[in-house]
Design a protein around this motif. Sequence first.
Motif, PDB file in Angstrom:
ATOM      1  N   PRO A  41       2.379 -14.160   0.937  1.00  0.00           N
ATOM      2  CA  PRO A  41       3.774 -14.437   0.561  1.00  0.00           C
ATOM      3  C   PRO A  41       3.929 -15.073  -0.825  1.00  0.00           C
ATOM      4  CG  PRO A  41       3.455 -14.971   2.868  1.00  0.00           C
ATOM      5  CD  PRO A  41       2.093 -14.624   2.309  1.00  0.00           C
ATOM      6  N   LEU A  42       3.030 -15.979  -1.197  1.00  0.00           N
ATOM      7  CA  LEU A  42       3.136 -16.585  -2.535  1.00  0.00           C
ATOM      8  C   LEU A  42       2.871 -15.554  -3.629  1.00  0.00           C
ATOM      9  CD1 LEU A  42       1.617 -20.175  -2.266  1.00  0.00           C
ATOM     10  CD2 LEU A  42       3.914 -19.554  -2.963  1.00  0.00           C
ATOM     11  N   CYS A  43       1.978 -14.609  -3.368  1.00  0.00           N
ATOM     12  CA  CYS A  43       1.730 -13.528  -4.339  1.00  0.00           C
ATOM     13  C   CYS A  43       2.995 -12.688  -4.534  1.00  0.00           C
ATOM     14  CB  CYS A  43       0.590 -12.631  -3.871  1.00  0.00           C
ATOM     15  SG  CYS A  43      -1.026 -13.409  -3.877  1.00  0.00           S
ATOM     16  N   ILE A  44       3.682 -12.425  -3.434  1.00  0.00           N
ATOM     17  CA  ILE A  44       4.912 -11.639  -3.512  1.00  0.00           C
ATOM     18  C   ILE A  44       5.970 -12.394  -4.303  1.00  0.00           C
ATOM     19  CG2 ILE A  44       6.793 -10.653  -2.138  1.00  0.00           C
ATOM     20  CD1 ILE A  44       4.610 -10.015  -0.006  1.00  0.00           C
ATOM     21  N   PHE A  45       6.078 -13.706  -4.090  1.00  0.00           N
ATOM     22  CA  PHE A  45       7.038 -14.504  -4.860  1.00  0.00           C
ATOM     23  C   PHE A  45       6.676 -14.508  -6.336  1.00  0.00           C
ATOM     24  CE2 PHE A  45       9.585 -17.475  -1.927  1.00  0.00           C
ATOM     25  CZ  PHE A  45       9.782 -16.460  -1.004  1.00  0.00           C
ATOM     26  N   GLN A  46       5.380 -14.529  -6.670  1.00  0.00           N
ATOM     27  CA  GLN A  46       4.967 -14.473  -8.074  1.00  0.00           C
ATOM     28  C   GLN A  46       5.345 -13.130  -8.683  1.00  0.00           C
ATOM     29  OE1 GLN A  46       0.800 -15.892  -8.511  1.00  0.00           O
ATOM     30  NE2 GLN A  46       1.207 -16.983  -6.598  1.00  0.00           N
ATOM     31  N   ARG A  47       5.223 -12.066  -7.909  1.00  0.00           N
ATOM     32  CA  ARG A  47       5.662 -10.757  -8.393  1.00  0.00           C
ATOM     33  C   ARG A  47       7.163 -10.759  -8.648  1.00  0.00           C
ATOM     34  NH1 ARG A  47       2.524  -6.223  -4.735  1.00  0.00           N
ATOM     35  NH2 ARG A  47       0.415  -6.961  -5.157  1.00  0.00           N
ATOM     36  N   MET A  48       7.912 -11.432  -7.792  1.00  0.00           N
ATOM     37  CA  MET A  48       9.363 -11.505  -7.995  1.00  0.00           C
ATOM     38  C   MET A  48       9.691 -12.249  -9.289  1.00  0.00           C
ATOM     39  SD  MET A  48      10.464 -12.042  -3.973  1.00  0.00           S
ATOM     40  CE  MET A  48      11.903 -12.956  -4.380  1.00  0.00           C
ATOM     41  N   ALA A  49       8.907 -13.272  -9.628  1.00  0.00           N
ATOM     42  CA  ALA A  49       9.111 -13.984 -10.896  1.00  0.00           C
ATOM     43  C   ALA A  49       8.833 -13.066 -12.082  1.00  0.00           C
ATOM     44  CB  ALA A  49       8.226 -15.228 -10.953  1.00  0.00           C
ATOM     45  N   VAL A  50       7.785 -12.243 -11.979  1.00  0.00           N
ATOM     46  CA  VAL A  50       7.480 -11.281 -13.048  1.00  0.00           C
ATOM     47  C   VAL A  50       8.630 -10.286 -13.191  1.00  0.00           C
ATOM     48  CG1 VAL A  50       5.943  -9.406 -13.758  1.00  0.00           C
ATOM     49  CG2 VAL A  50       4.981 -11.499 -12.819  1.00  0.00           C
TER      50      VAL A  50
END
Length: 183
Positions: A41-50
């Motif tokens: 989930p944190l990886c997905i949130f980082q992708r959302m920031a990108v």
Amino acid sequence: MILALDTWRVRHWSLAGLAFCGLMMAVALFLEHGVGLEPCPLCIFQRMAVLAAAAVFLVAAIHDPRRRVGAVVYGLLSLGAVLGGIALAGRHLWLQSLPPERVPSCGPGLDYMMEILPLQQVVSRVLSGSGECAEISFLWLGISLPGWTLIGFLVLSLAPLGLLLLACRRRVGYRWQGVPERD
């Protein structure tokens, strides 16, 4: 090279940031689909920031404002997205640094949480972390994926900082060589 950067406009900085966002997403998607690493989930949130930073850069590149207020607005918006990504990657690294007995237990998947919980609770649970976010499933040169993502966000921060520097130079009346003032 430094002199060439002196002639960059909002569009140039935005396209550079957009290209780097594209590179970050291409690497993430390759690791997911090509290598088989499932994002936590944190990886997905980082992708959302990108993706948020990429959206700001895309609009800025299309708009290419001629006034410094545009460079400031786009610089601050994209910097906000990048700083959010830095915070998420830092949180991810912190979870990975915890001793095994302090790692939070694994929770439900992000898809399941999105179906049954309000968005605020989903964000809260993801940021509190889970066991899957603390696992180190991939190392390259001794650095885990969140570490590389943090490095990527730090490099990406150069584009919004370039936009803000552009606005500051225009504000103090700095005249670039061969480039007329556009305000």
